[in-house]
Design an enzyme around this catalytic site. Structure first.
Site, mmCIF file in Angstrom:
data_model
loop_
_atom_site.group_PDB
_atom_site.id
_atom_site.type_symbol
_atom_site.label_atom_id
_atom_site.label_comp_id
_atom_site.label_asym_id
_atom_site.label_seq_id
_atom_site.Cartn_x
_atom_site.Cartn_y
_atom_site.Cartn_z
ATOM 1 N N ASP A 192 -2.433 -2.759 -7.946
ATOM 2 C CA ASP A 192 -2.001 -1.953 -6.796
ATOM 3 C C ASP A 192 -0.599 -2.345 -6.305
ATOM 4 O OD1 ASP A 192 -1.811 -0.615 -4.361
ATOM 5 O OD2 ASP A 192 -3.440 -1.730 -3.389
ATOM 6 N N HIS A 365 -3.551 -2.722 1.898
ATOM 7 C CA HIS A 365 -3.019 -3.075 0.575
ATOM 8 C C HIS A 365 -2.312 -4.427 0.596
ATOM 9 C CE1 HIS A 365 -3.640 1.057 -0.935
ATOM 10 N NE2 HIS A 365 -3.368 1.395 0.312
HETATM 11 ZN ZN LIG Z 1 -5.384 4.437 -2.708
HETATM 12 ZN ZN LIG Z 2 -7.621 3.181 -0.694
#
Ligand SMILES: [Zn+2]
Ligand SMILES: [Zn+2]
Length: 549
Positions: A192, A365
Site C-alpha cells: 500500500d 494507511h
Molecule cells: Zn483502499
Molecule cells: Zn481501505
C-alpha cells in the site's frame, strides 16, 4: 499463453481508488478486490468509475475466485458489475462479507452469488494458489492482507494497512505472521503506497478519542458527525465518546443505517442498549443529549450532509448551536464541493470542525516508517508499490531502494502493465489496453470521453441546432432553415447574428445537384460552427438536421 507467474494490476496503480489486481499461474487467475472510484469534478454526470477488465474477458473460464481484502468502496464497489460478468466465488472476512451482502442485495444479485467467509489464520487452496489471509489494522475492522503461495513463490499483498498499536478494536496488525512469511522466503511484496509521501508514522486511531471528547464537551447543542458509511471503526469511536457524555445517537443515511445494523448484528459494532434511537425519536430529546452520525462527508449530492447544508433533508434542519464534524479525509478532487458544504453549514449557524482545523480524522494507511517496517519484516526479493498515484508509487519505490532492494527488483508500474516472473527474474510486459469505465445512471461503460467532452462543451457554451429542408435533385435548400439555441446567446444582437447564421446555412446547403443529405449535413455543421466561433469566440455544441432527399 504464458504458463509462469503473472501479476496484472487492473486498477489502483496510478490512481487512488478502484483497486483490482490479478494473479495468474498457468491457466488459473485469482482476482484480488474490485473497487470503484469517485469521478473528478470535470467528469460531468458520472456517478462512479470502475476498473476496465477487458483483459479478463477472454480468460473468463480461467478465473477461479475473487478474494477481497476489506469492505471499503475502493475494494468492493465494482463487485456487482464484476459478478454480472464473471460467475466466480467471492471470499471475504465476516464484516466485509456483510458489507458485500448489503451491496449485492440492492441489485438483486445476492441469490446468484457464491460467498465464502474466510478469517485470518485460514488456509485456502484455490487452483494452484494457497491463500493465507492475515489480520491488518486499517480504518475498518476485519481487514486482511494476503499471503499467496504460487508454484513460483510466495507473494504478500498488503491490502490497505497501518501499524496501529492501539486500534479501536484492540487487534493490531499481525506482525508475527508477516515474520513467519519472511522465514519461508517471500518472492514479491505488493504494498500500500497511499501515504508514501508522508514521513513518520500515521497516528493511532486512539488520538481521535481526545479530539472528539473535547468537541463533545464544548458542544452547546447537537453534534452531527459525518463520515464514510463503511468506516465502522469511526462509528464505534463516536458511540464510545457519546456514551461517556451520556448522549443518545441516531444514524442518518440509508447506507450507514444498513451497515450499522449489519455490523451490530455481527458484533463488530457495540452500541449499549437503548442508546441508538431513530431520527424521529431523537428529535424529542434536548439538543445537548443528541449525536447524529451521518453520511456525505465528501459532499455527495445525495449524502445527508449536503442535504443538511442545502436544507433539503426530510427530517433534520441545521440550526444555531449545532456542531458539525467532518471526520474523513477529503478525496482529492472533491475539495471544492466539500468546502462549499462547510461554508453553507456555517451560514446556517453551525460550528464546523474538519481536518486540519481539528484532529477529527486519522489516516488508515501506513506512512513511510511503517512502510519501511513492512519491507524489512517481509524482506521480499521483488517489490511492487500498489494503491496510489504515480507519485506515491515512485516514492514508495525509493523507500524500498533505500532499504537495499536492488533497482531492477522494484517495479513501479501503472494499471495494465503485467509483471512476468520467470526463472528468478521479473520483467515488465507490454501494456494491455484499458481505461476508465464510467457508470452513468444505468449505463455502464457506454459513456466515453467524447460524451464527457460534449457535456463539458454544453456546460460552457450551450447548443445550437439547425434544421434544414433540402432537395437533392436541385442541390438547394427549401424554404427557411430553423435555428434553435439553448444556453448559447440571449441578447438583442442575437436576432441579427442568427439571421446571418441562416444565410451561412443556406449557402452551405447550396451544393452540386445530387449531393447526399448527410454530406450536406456535415458541410452545414462545419460552416455554422466556424461562423459562430468567428462571431462570438465561443464553441457551442452544433447539431444540424438536413431533411429531405
Ligand atoms: Zn483502499
Ligand atoms: Zn481501505
Amino acid at each position: 499463453m504464458a504458463t509462469g507467474l503473472r501479476i496484472m494490476p487492473l486498477g489502483g496503480l496510478g490512481e487512488v481508488g478502484k483497486n483490482m489486481m490479478t494473479i495468474e499461474y498457468g491457466r488459473n487467475v485469482l482476482v484480488v478486490d474490485a473497487g470503484m472510484m469517485f469521478p473528478e469534478s470535470d467528469m460531468l454526470g458520472i456517478d462512479y468509475i470502475i476498473p476496465d477488465w477487458t483483459y479478463l474477458r477472454d480468460k473468463k473460464d480461467l478465473v477461479r475466485a475473487i478474494v477481497i481484502t476489506h469492505g471499503h468502496q475502493d475494494h468492493i464497489g465494482a463487485l456487482p458489475h464484476f459478478l454480472e460478468e464473471f460467475d466466480v466465488p467471492v471470499y471475504a472476512t465476516r464484516l466485509t462479507r456483510g458489507l458485500i451482502e448489503v451491496k449485492l442485495s440492492r441489485t438483486h444479485m445476492l441469490e446468484r452469488t457464491t460467498l465464502h467467509t474466510y478469517a485470518p489464520g485460514d488456509v485456502l487452496n484455490i487452483g494452484p494458489f494457497t491463500i493465507e489471509p492475515y489480520h491488518v489494522c486499517h480504518s475498518i475492522p476485519d481487514t486482511v492482507g494476503l499471503g499467496i503461495t504460487t508454484p513460483a513463490g510466495l507473494i504478500v499483498h498488503s491490502g490497505d494497512f497501518k501499524f496501529d498499536h492501539t486500534p479501536v478494536d484492540g487487534w493490531p496488525t499481525d506482525i508475527a505472521r508477516l515474520a513467519e512469511f519472511s522465514s519461508r522466503g517471500v518472492l514479491a511484496l505488493l504494498s500500500d503506497s497511499t501515504n508514501a509521501d508522508r514521513p513518520g508514522t500515521t497516528p493511532s486511531e486512539a488520538v481521535l478519542n481526545d479530539a472528539l471528547d473535547q468537541i463533545l464537551r464544548e458542544a452547546p447543542g447537537r453534534l452531527i458527525i459525518a463520515t464514510f458509511a463503511s468506516l465502522i471503526s469511526r462509528i464505534q469511536q463516536v458511540v464510545d465518546v457519546a456514551a461517556r457524555h451520556k448522549r443518545k445517537i441516531a444514524i442518518a443515511g440509508r447506507s450507514m443505517i444498513e451497515n450499522t445494523k449489519m455490523a451490530r448484528d455481527l458484533g463488530y459494532l457495540v452500541i449499549p442498549k437503548g442508546m441508538l434511537l431513530s431520527q424521529d425519536k431523537i428529535k424529542n430529546l434536548p439538543a445537548r443529549q443528541v449525536v447524529i452520525v451521518a453520511t456525505g462527508s465528501q459532499g455527495e449530492p445525495m449524502g445527508v450532509l449536503n442535504r443538511l447544508a442545502t436544507g433539503r433533508h426530510h427530517l433534520l434542519r441545521i440550526r444555531e448551536g449545532d456542531t458539525v464534524v467532518l471526520s474523513s479525509h477529503t478525496i482529492p478532487g472533491n475539495e471544492e464541493v466539500v468546502h462549499g458544504v462547510i461554508n453553507r453549514l456555517f451560514q446556517k449557524g453551525a460550528d464546523v470542525y474538519y481536518d486540519p482545523v481539528a484532529q477529527v480524522h486519522v489516516s488508515g494507511h501506513a506512512s513511510q516508517e511503517e512502510q519501511k517496517t513492512l519491507i524489512n519484516i517481509v524482506h521480499p526479493r521483488f517489490f511492487v508499490p500498489i494503491h496510489g498515484e504515480l507519485r506515491h508509487l515512485k516514492q514508495h519505490g525509493k523507500l524500498a531502494r533505500q532499504l537495499g532492494i536492488p533497482e531492477e527488483n522494484i517495479a513501479v508500474i501503472e494499471n495494465g502493465y503485467p509483471l512476468i516472473f520467470d526463472n528468478g527474474r521479473m520483467e515488465i510486459g507490454k501494456r494491455e489496453p484499458g481505461g476508465y469505465v464510467f457508470v452513468d445512471g444505468a449505463l455502464v461503460g457506454e459513456t466515453g470521453p467524447t460524451v464527457l467532452r460534449e457535456r463539458d462543451a454544453l456546460g460552457q457554451s450551450g447548443f445550437v441546432t439547425a434544421i434544414v429542408r433540402y432537395q437533392r435533385q436541385t442541390g438547394r435548400p427549401v424554404g427557411q432553415p430553423r435555428i434553435i439555441t439553448r444556453g448559447f446567446i440571449f441578447t438583442p444582437e442575437a436576432e441579427e447574428l442568427l439571421s446571418r447564421a441562416i444565410d451561412v446555412i443556406r449557402s452551405a446547403a447550396s451544393v452540386e445537384p445530387g449531393t447526399a443529405p448527410d454530406q450536406v449535413e456535415e458541410q452545414v455543421e462545419r460552416a455554422l460552427s466556424q461562423f459562430l466561433y468567428r462571431e462570438t469566440k465561443r464553441k457551442p455544441v452544433v447539431t444540424v438536421a438536413v431533411i429531405g432527399g
